[in-house]
Design an enzyme around this catalytic site. Structure first.
Site, PDB file in Angstrom:
ATOM      1  N   ARG A 119      -8.054  -4.557  -2.239  1.00  0.00           N
ATOM      2  CA  ARG A 119      -7.342  -3.594  -3.084  1.00  0.00           C
ATOM      3  C   ARG A 119      -8.210  -3.319  -4.312  1.00  0.00           C
ATOM      4  NH1 ARG A 119      -2.399  -2.714  -1.807  1.00  0.00           N
ATOM      5  NH2 ARG A 119      -1.978  -4.792  -0.969  1.00  0.00           N
TER       6      ARG A 119
ATOM      7  N   CYS B  86       0.828  -1.216   0.000  1.00  0.00           N
ATOM      8  CA  CYS B  86       0.000   0.000   0.000  1.00  0.00           C
ATOM      9  C   CYS B  86       0.858   1.260   0.000  1.00  0.00           C
ATOM     10  CB  CYS B  86      -0.938   0.007   1.205  1.00  0.00           C
ATOM     11  SG  CYS B  86      -2.107  -1.370   1.227  1.00  0.00           S
TER      12      CYS B  86
END
Length: 199
Positions: A115, A40
């Site tokens: 995601r 991330c």
């Protein structure tokens, strides 16, 4: 996809945000599994490095996870300290998972956000969505390519072929009657009655 994006009012790293206030603009809403995680972090750096490209396309970025706003603030500060990158877009603090549930972004096993990527058009319609595996970072070039393809469709009402890049030909919709298909014979860009390229 093709449906109206669920509206929301949320707290973010830049204060309260309401999705409907972005009406008239393109929006990239993307979720991440968690703050202070390696994949991330690389993604947020990559989004920031391409932020001017998104702005040039008239696209507003909205990040999202179920972390608190304080976690977001600490992570943003950490990224700036260690990488010299200042995150310019809001990150939604969806601690009650309300937005994540609306957009089907919850990983049932971990309970964290997946995601995900959503492109929302100026009429607040979801035009594209994709989910990446937790261990696979997003391809920013491909996201930008899809945005350009959707904007090309928005402006020209043409579809785009495989591997399309800006400046290349689009595809006109297939005829819906025999007569219309016959009228296409011999037209420029026609490969067969159902496939016509248009510059």
């Amino acid at each position: 996809m093709g449906q109206k994006a669920p509206d929301f009012t949320v707290n973010t790293s830049k204060g309260p945000v309401t999705l409907s206030s972005y009406r008239g603009k393109w929006v990239l809403l993307f979720s991440h599994p968690g703050d202070f995680t390696p994949v991330c972090t690389t993604e947020f750096i990559a989004f920031t490095e391409r932020y001017k490209d998104f702005q040039a396309l008239g696209v507003e970025l909205l990040g999202l996870s179920i972390d608190s706003v304080y976690s977001h603030i600490a992570w943003i500060r950490d990224i700036k300290e260690h990488f010299g990158i200042e995150i310019p877009f809001p990150i939604i603090a969806d601690i009650d998972k309300e937005v994540a549930r609306q957009y089907n972004l919850i990983d049932e096993k971990s309970g964290a956000t997946v995601r995900g990527v959503f492109i929302i058009d100026p009429n607040q319609i979801v035009r594209w969505m994709i989910y990446y595996p937790a261990e696979t970072g997003r391809n920013i070039d491909e996201i930008i390519r899809v945005i350009k393809a959707l904007q090309f469709n928005w402006e020209r009402k043409l579809a785009t072929p495989a591997n399309w890049q800006p400046g290349q030909e689009g595809i006109e919709g297939a005829p819906s009657t025999v007569d219309a298909s016959l009228k296409r014979d011999g037209e420029p860009g026609v490969k067969t009655w159902y496939l016509k390229f248009v510059k």
